[in-house]
Design an enzyme around this catalytic site. Structure first.
Site, PDB file in Angstrom:
ATOM      1  N   GLN A   1     -13.025  -7.600   3.114  1.00  0.00           N
ATOM      2  CA  GLN A   1     -12.220  -8.922   2.416  1.00  0.00           C
ATOM      3  C   GLN A   1     -11.839  -7.099   1.960  1.00  0.00           C
ATOM      4  OE1 GLN A   1     -14.454 -10.049   3.411  1.00  0.00           O
ATOM      5  NE2 GLN A   1     -14.729 -12.136   2.790  1.00  0.00           N
TER       6      GLN A   1
ATOM      7  N   ALA B   1     -15.174 -16.083  -6.374  1.00  0.00           N
ATOM      8  CA  ALA B   1     -15.423 -17.001  -7.055  1.00  0.00           C
ATOM      9  C   ALA B   1     -14.511 -18.001  -8.253  1.00  0.00           C
ATOM     10  CB  ALA B   1     -16.312 -16.453  -8.314  1.00  0.00           C
TER      11      ALA B   1
ATOM     12  N   LYS C   1     -21.258 -10.337  -2.479  1.00  0.00           N
ATOM     13  CA  LYS C   1     -21.060 -10.374  -1.166  1.00  0.00           C
ATOM     14  C   LYS C   1     -21.839  -9.188  -0.077  1.00  0.00           C
ATOM     15  CE  LYS C   1     -18.185 -11.406   1.126  1.00  0.00           C
ATOM     16  NZ  LYS C   1     -18.272 -12.859   2.317  1.00  0.00           N
TER      17      LYS C   1
ATOM     18  N   ASP D   1     -20.830 -13.474  -6.887  1.00  0.00           N
ATOM     19  CA  ASP D   1     -20.078 -14.957  -6.538  1.00  0.00           C
ATOM     20  C   ASP D   1     -21.146 -15.664  -7.722  1.00  0.00           C
ATOM     21  OD1 ASP D   1     -19.524 -13.015  -4.436  1.00  0.00           O
ATOM     22  OD2 ASP D   1     -18.343 -15.323  -4.167  1.00  0.00           O
TER      23      ASP D   1
END
Lengths: 329, 329
Positions: free
Chosen positions: B181, B34, B233, B222
């Site tokens: 990630q 973000a 996520k 986010d």
């Protein structure tokens, strides 16, 4: 054995001629799934007996004990492995005749283990199908299908049986890292039979549950303790906790051969840790940063309190307890 | 931008010269996280202004509005994107001068957004570090690191700051399917700084929690709704539910720019669904059975009741509520 490591990209059989090669196949996950491992072990015993059938009684017995040992060392968690070995060992010890005659008895028994497994799966399927509503969207984790058994499957057997009696069922399959049994095997089995299947990654089921998109969970198991605690593929516990939070029934398809009454609680179930390369990538495709530590427990334990029901060949045990499980036997 | 799609195998920069290319880079996840998306958007606005700086005022304004629009369409969930665009748009509207002068003001502002982000991350890191005990084993999900920000990181910034003040911290990183990630970026960042990091797949954290092997959870976000509900996520929600069950504190590192007080609840946060190829495999390595449906929600919402604390640059908000969040502003 169908080589389950390379499905669905390739469909290939591997032939085995010795117990130790079968043990390697189990360890390397050419075959996996508790009931299928049980069947494989039974045939592994039969192969050892056929190899030894020209030996005298002492040599035969000694060779067989070595075969039992090498098979028992292959994987620690699924109890069907030990169940099948014990069954074969008892039969051998109780059998009279030449080595060749006993080898033949053991081969017939392996055929019987396989045949019974399919019959049991059909009974579980029928019992489990009654639990699913028409139109149910059912989550499953890992692969408890025909590939994990001698045929029909445990959890996927429930879906197949529900479809056979005319219910519309759609399956949501967790991909099941690190070995991807959901993405590769469950998805493939369901596509073969035109049962609608939606693939998600393992971290998505909570989101779908919170949006009312999952009506029930059905999974298989590698070992159920005497009190109803369920060892199954890593990640099952998280699914069960989320299902509880969202009041979604959580069922475990579980033949009696998977119930281990010699242990009173799931905390005594040995949890296998597998090679790190499974987590750092998938087969030749390795993506993780170098220099890291890795944990790779292959199973977890879901406490009985989270289990809505055990689906067995002898009926469904709701809210399982030691007492209810003992009554099954 | 560092191309985060190919890390850690390759470390490569991609240069951008237009807002629409930056929007593509955000959409394709060359850059993600973000705060980093916010910075990228600010620079995207500056690039558009530089492209338009020889135009007259009307053409400049019209071109800029198109740039704001194309950037806003790149990804829907992370609020920092809209926060940065709004900040740049307001500054543009309040600025007087030639197009070239305004373009220069916007470029300076983008530099300021970046610089502030690092300062804010350092303050959050310092505030969060106080929450971790010496020796803490801390789970994080996805990558909320330097790569997800202009530098230092939000969740990983907390770990970095804890280490800076002499605490021993070890990190457990969820791999974070489907884009990995955790395995690729968080693991890589921690290895770079010699902070001990252990990789697990997303379905293993519950097992480790049940064995007392995780002391705290720290994640990024986010978008946080006005009531403290946290979008992050996909998979964060499952981790939070498990943490609650095991009485493990669940912290969210969250700059004020990520709090969206225009919405009163997480249910109003749009959840992006991404391409199915992310779930059927990873990049060129595709393993799922053909013929399946796929769901790929990129985020989920963790209700405020599961959040032990929001770690902000203005301090830690324990058990966040609308009232406590309003007091921050």
């Amino acid at each position: 054995m169908i080589d389950q490591r390379i499905l669905p990209a390739e469909f290939k059989y591997i032939s085995y001629t010795s117990a130790s090669a079968v043990a390697d196949g189990i360890r390397d996950m050419v075959v996996r799934g508790a009931p299928a491992i049980g069947c494989a072990a039974a045939y592994g015993v039969a192969l050892a007996a056929l190899e030894l059938c020209s030996k005298n009684s002492d040599e035969f017995t000694q060779g067989m004990e070595e075969a039992f040992e090498v098979l028992a060392q292959s994987r620690p968690t699924a109890v069907n492995l030990f169940w099948a070995i014990d069954r074969m060992r008892k039969l051998m010890r109780n059998s009279k005749g030449t080595s060749a005659e006993i080898a033949n008895i053991l081969l017939e028994e392996a055929h019987k283990v396989k045949k019974e497994d399919i019959e049991i799966n059909r009974k579980m399927g029928s019992n489990g199908a009654e639990l699913l509503n028409d139109g149910a969207r059912v989550l499953t984790h890992c692969n408890a299908g025909a590939l994990a058994t001698a045929g029909h499957g445990t959890a996927l057997g429930v879906f197949r049986s529900a479809v056979e009696v005319g219910k519309k069922v759609s399956v949501i399959a967790d991909e099941t890292r690190p070995f991807l049994q959901g993405a590769r095997l469950t998805a493939w089995e369901m596509v073969q039979e035109s049962i609608p299947v939606t693939l998600i990654s393992d971290n998505m089921s909570g989101h779908l549950m919170s949006h009312g998109e999952i009506d029930a969970v059905v999974v298989g198991t590698d070992r159920v303790a005497g009190n109803g605690d369920v060892a199954n593929k890593i990640g099952t516990y998280m699914v069960a906790v989320l299902a509880k939070r969202h009041n979604i029934p959580f069922y475990v398809a579980c033949p009696l051969s998977t119930i281990d009454r010699s242990i009173t609680s799931g905390k005594y179930i040995p949890i296998e840790e597998r090679p790190i390369e499974e987590v750092t990538g998938y087969r030749d495709c390795q993506w993780a940063a170098e220099g890291i530590e890795v944990r790779n427990p292959a199973f977890d334990v879901t406490p009985a309190e989270l289990v809505t029901g055990l689906i067995t060949e002898k009926g469904v045990v709701l809210n399982p307890t030691t007492e209810k499980i003992n009554k099954l036997f």
